[in-house]
Design a protein around this motif. Structure first.
Motif, PDB file in Angstrom:
ATOM      1  N   TYR A 249      -3.831   0.730  12.931  1.00 44.56           N
ATOM      2  CA  TYR A 249      -3.591   0.876  11.503  1.00 44.56           C
ATOM      3  C   TYR A 249      -3.042  -0.414  10.907  1.00 44.56           C
ATOM      4  O   TYR A 249      -1.969  -0.849  11.260  1.00 44.56           O
ATOM      5  CB  TYR A 249      -2.597   2.007  11.315  1.00 44.56           C
ATOM      6  CG  TYR A 249      -2.115   2.215   9.906  1.00 44.56           C
ATOM      7  CD1 TYR A 249      -0.753   2.164   9.629  1.00 44.56           C
ATOM      8  CD2 TYR A 249      -2.995   2.491   8.885  1.00 44.56           C
ATOM      9  CE1 TYR A 249      -0.293   2.382   8.348  1.00 44.56           C
ATOM     10  CE2 TYR A 249      -2.537   2.721   7.600  1.00 44.56           C
ATOM     11  CZ  TYR A 249      -1.187   2.664   7.342  1.00 44.56           C
ATOM     12  OH  TYR A 249      -0.732   2.885   6.073  1.00 44.56           O
ATOM     13  N   VAL A 252      -2.324  -3.158   5.120  1.00 43.15           N
ATOM     14  CA  VAL A 252      -2.581  -4.166   4.107  1.00 43.15           C
ATOM     15  C   VAL A 252      -1.622  -5.339   4.269  1.00 43.15           C
ATOM     16  O   VAL A 252      -0.851  -5.668   3.382  1.00 43.15           O
ATOM     17  CB  VAL A 252      -2.476  -3.574   2.684  1.00 43.15           C
ATOM     18  CG1 VAL A 252      -3.158  -4.518   1.683  1.00 43.15           C
ATOM     19  CG2 VAL A 252      -3.164  -2.226   2.594  1.00 43.15           C
ATOM     20  N   GLU A 295      -6.562  -2.984  -2.663  1.00 44.64           N
ATOM     21  CA  GLU A 295      -6.797  -3.029  -1.222  1.00 44.64           C
ATOM     22  C   GLU A 295      -6.299  -1.725  -0.606  1.00 44.64           C
ATOM     23  O   GLU A 295      -5.277  -1.181  -1.035  1.00 44.64           O
ATOM     24  CB  GLU A 295      -6.063  -4.211  -0.593  1.00 44.64           C
ATOM     25  CG  GLU A 295      -6.520  -5.564  -1.126  1.00 44.64           C
ATOM     26  CD  GLU A 295      -5.586  -6.684  -0.700  1.00 44.64           C
ATOM     27  OE1 GLU A 295      -5.907  -7.370   0.270  1.00 44.64           O
ATOM     28  OE2 GLU A 295      -4.540  -6.844  -1.348  1.00 44.64           O
ATOM     29  N   ALA A 297      -6.006   0.724   3.266  1.00 41.31           N
ATOM     30  CA  ALA A 297      -6.138   0.839   4.718  1.00 41.31           C
ATOM     31  C   ALA A 297      -5.846   2.277   5.100  1.00 41.31           C
ATOM     32  O   ALA A 297      -5.019   2.944   4.472  1.00 41.31           O
ATOM     33  CB  ALA A 297      -5.167  -0.113   5.421  1.00 41.31           C
ATOM     34  N   HIS A 326     -10.563   3.505  11.214  1.00 42.63           N
ATOM     35  CA  HIS A 326      -9.629   2.398  11.025  1.00 42.63           C
ATOM     36  C   HIS A 326     -10.013   1.605   9.768  1.00 42.63           C
ATOM     37  O   HIS A 326     -10.098   0.383   9.782  1.00 42.63           O
ATOM     38  CB  HIS A 326      -9.600   1.478  12.240  1.00 42.63           C
ATOM     39  CG  HIS A 326      -9.638   2.197  13.550  1.00 42.63           C
ATOM     40  ND1 HIS A 326      -8.691   3.125  13.904  1.00 42.63           N
ATOM     41  CD2 HIS A 326     -10.515   2.127  14.585  1.00 42.63           C
ATOM     42  CE1 HIS A 326      -8.986   3.592  15.116  1.00 42.63           C
ATOM     43  NE2 HIS A 326     -10.073   3.020  15.529  1.00 42.63           N
ATOM     44  N   THR A 328     -10.463  -0.399   6.426  1.00 44.53           N
ATOM     45  CA  THR A 328      -9.825  -1.359   5.531  1.00 44.53           C
ATOM     46  C   THR A 328     -10.849  -1.747   4.481  1.00 44.53           C
ATOM     47  O   THR A 328     -12.044  -1.841   4.775  1.00 44.53           O
ATOM     48  CB  THR A 328      -9.349  -2.626   6.264  1.00 44.53           C
ATOM     49  OG1 THR A 328     -10.487  -3.302   6.822  1.00 44.53           O
ATOM     50  CG2 THR A 328      -8.348  -2.302   7.355  1.00 44.53           C
ATOM     51  N   SER A 330     -11.406  -3.478   0.101  1.00 43.95           N
ATOM     52  CA  SER A 330     -10.877  -3.915  -1.183  1.00 43.95           C
ATOM     53  C   SER A 330     -11.980  -3.835  -2.221  1.00 43.95           C
ATOM     54  O   SER A 330     -13.171  -3.939  -1.895  1.00 43.95           O
ATOM     55  CB  SER A 330     -10.314  -5.336  -1.103  1.00 43.95           C
ATOM     56  OG  SER A 330     -11.338  -6.288  -0.897  1.00 43.95           O
ATOM     57  N   TRP A 351      -1.992   6.092   5.164  1.00 49.45           N
ATOM     58  CA  TRP A 351      -2.743   5.123   4.384  1.00 49.45           C
ATOM     59  C   TRP A 351      -1.763   4.194   3.667  1.00 49.45           C
ATOM     60  O   TRP A 351      -0.566   4.467   3.569  1.00 49.45           O
ATOM     61  CB  TRP A 351      -3.651   5.818   3.360  1.00 49.45           C
ATOM     62  CG  TRP A 351      -2.934   6.836   2.510  1.00 49.45           C
ATOM     63  CD1 TRP A 351      -2.858   8.185   2.712  1.00 49.45           C
ATOM     64  CD2 TRP A 351      -2.150   6.583   1.325  1.00 49.45           C
ATOM     65  NE1 TRP A 351      -2.100   8.788   1.743  1.00 49.45           N
ATOM     66  CE2 TRP A 351      -1.644   7.828   0.881  1.00 49.45           C
ATOM     67  CE3 TRP A 351      -1.839   5.440   0.614  1.00 49.45           C
ATOM     68  CZ2 TRP A 351      -0.850   7.945  -0.257  1.00 49.45           C
ATOM     69  CZ3 TRP A 351      -1.033   5.547  -0.521  1.00 49.45           C
ATOM     70  CH2 TRP A 351      -0.560   6.793  -0.943  1.00 49.45           C
ATOM     71  N   GLU A 374     -15.462  -5.146   0.665  1.00 47.81           N
ATOM     72  CA  GLU A 374     -14.489  -6.173   0.298  1.00 47.81           C
ATOM     73  C   GLU A 374     -14.925  -6.896  -0.968  1.00 47.81           C
ATOM     74  O   GLU A 374     -16.112  -7.181  -1.167  1.00 47.81           O
ATOM     75  CB  GLU A 374     -14.308  -7.177   1.431  1.00 47.81           C
ATOM     76  CG  GLU A 374     -13.177  -8.158   1.181  1.00 47.81           C
ATOM     77  CD  GLU A 374     -12.718  -8.864   2.445  1.00 47.81           C
ATOM     78  OE1 GLU A 374     -13.249  -8.553   3.522  1.00 47.81           O
ATOM     79  OE2 GLU A 374     -11.839  -9.734   2.338  1.00 47.81           O
TER      80      GLU A 374
END
Length: 455
Positions: A249, A252, A295, A297, A326, A328, A330, A351, A374
């Motif tokens: 994890y 960010v 962003e 996560a 997992h 991630t 943006s 999160w 992203e």
């Protein structure tokens, strides 16, 4: 706040704070000058604050001042009585604080100094106040609940439980709780009373209680898929290495840095939030109207979605909607001007969110690797962009990219140019116009981008 020494401004960046080999700790205080719970103490035995903004490492403290929750007004730096120099170093290795400490007479513990908010920024002031009765007296002054017999109980190490570690938030012999290591390893650990729970996310002035965060190993990491034989990589382009896949994890933690010369979107101190499961998040007043970077996560496997809410408190637009493990990612969204930005998180596990200026997004130059969607900034001339998308394990997975030409603009384009839209692993070249560009890249897995300017 009653500061007794001359204060000095410090930059709102990540500072490394230390006093030689002295082990130090941080206490995060609210407007009332008290901690909100056990989680607001950061020391060797409890090395990470739930917000991720304050961390203990190698007898030093890392303070990401730009990520500290708005409810935290002061960060007190304290430890055993000692003489020396407290120093705070910025990411460029510049020393922004140098405070000489003289050990007070008959003191066992000392408040060396504190960082505090003022006029939207941060200042440091040296204090040097001693406490004759030691750490217990010091932390009690800031609202930490201390068991009367804590010191005696610390002298009796307790074996770790057979079913694995538990959060280090208790005291030896506390009913129903067993520490995962002998508490005598840290003099601070015995001071955290089990009756002082941290407030949960969403409660007034609260933060989630800390939990252990080991690397997640139950879900196999996606493996790189070979490029289709029908479209081999041309020899002038280097063969991309496998893109990194998160195995734990990541809350960010990417450094907050602004791309030099980027003018699209307002500039402000980032807003952070974290939690577990579904929750609605209201971004505070530090975020002005205009395009902002969001962003996110998510820990482990399971669905995660992040949606903006309109003035009727209904889903307006989706930023992320995926089962990528997992996760991630943006993206960029417009913060409204007539009300605070609100986001709805739908998730299974823990999160974290961060709202930052668009200028804090990663810059696309050379070769860039990533995992998931992203937002990227391009400031070069006209170029060819080589996309290597590794896809999912089963050979599926979506990949797409939208282009916002932002020169002279203050808002996002209503209809950005769609540069690519495909499924499955691929190696593909996309011509892109000269910058400045905001590229919203979307991918269900690892990817590598290589940019080559023309001429």
């Amino acid at each position: 706040m009653g500061h007794r020494t001359e204060s000095s401004w410090v930059p709102s960046v990540t500072l490394l704070v230390g006093i030689g080999d002295t082990d130090i700790a941080a206490l995060l205080l609210g407007a009332d000058g008290r901690v909100r719970g056990d989680a607001d103490m950061v020391f060797e035995g409890q090395p990470v604050h739930p917000s991720g903004a304050v961390k203990h490492t190698k007898k030093a403290l890392s303070l990401a001042l730009h990520e500290v929750e708005p409810e935290v007004e002061r960060i007190v730096i304290a430890g055993a009585a000692t003489s020396g120099s407290l120093a705070a170093m910025a990411p460029d290795r510049a020393v922004v604080v140098a405070w000489l400490i003289a050990r007070p007479d008959d003191a066992e513990a000392v408040v060396y100094g504190e960082f505090f908010r003022e006029s939207g920024g941060w200042k440091f002031t040296g204090i040097g106040k001693g406490y004759a009765s030691g750490l217990a007296e010091l932390v009690t002054a800031y609202g930490v609940e201390v068991e009367a017999e804590a010191e005696k109980e610390v002298e009796q190490p307790v074996a770790a439980p057979a079913d694995g570690p538990v959060p280090l938030t208790g005291v030896a012999k506390a009913p129903g709780r067993t520490p995962s290591r002998p508490l005598a390893q840290s003099p601070w650990q015995a001071l955290v009373a089990p009756s002082a729970p941290a407030r949960k996310a969403g409660e007034a002035g609260g933060t989630p209680a800390p939990t252990a965060s080991p690397a997640v190993t139950t879900a196999p990491a996606p493996t790189a898929s070979p490029a289709p034989t029908a479209a081999p990589v041309p020899t002038p382009w280097p063969a991309p290495a496998p893109s990194p896949v998160p195995t734990a994890y990541p809350p960010v933690e990417r450094a907050y840095e602004l791309v030099e010369g980027w003018e699209f979107g307002p500039v402000f101190e980032p807003f952070t939030a974290s939690g577990k499961g579904g929750e609605a998040v209201t971004v505070d007043g530090r975020v002005p109207p205009g395009p902002v970077l969001v962003e996110a996560a998510h820990e482990g496997e399971g669905y995660v979605g992040v949606f903006s809410l309109n003035k009727f408190n209904k889903d307006d637009d989706h930023l992320f909607s995926t089962t990528l493990p997992h996760f991630t990612g943006s993206s960029v969204i417009r913060a409204p001007g007539d009300r605070p930005l609100r986001l709805r998180v739908e998730a299974r596990n823990r999160w974290a969110l961060r709202v930052s200026p668009v200028a804090a997004a990663r810059r696309l130059t050379g070769t860039l690797r990533g995992y998931g969607p992203e937002a990227l900034l391009f400031t070069g001339g006209a170029a060819d962009l080589r996309v290597h998308f590794e896809g999912k394990e089963d050979g599926s997975g979506y990949v797409g990219m939208w282009c916002h030409e932002v020169a002279g603009r203050t808002t996002l384009l209503t209809h950005p140019a769609l540069m690519m839209n495909a499924t499955g692993p691929l190696v593909h070249t996309v011509p892109i116009p000269p910058g400045p560009l905001l590229l919203l890249f979307s991918a269900d897995g690892p990817w590598t981008l290589t940019v080559r300017e023309i001429g």
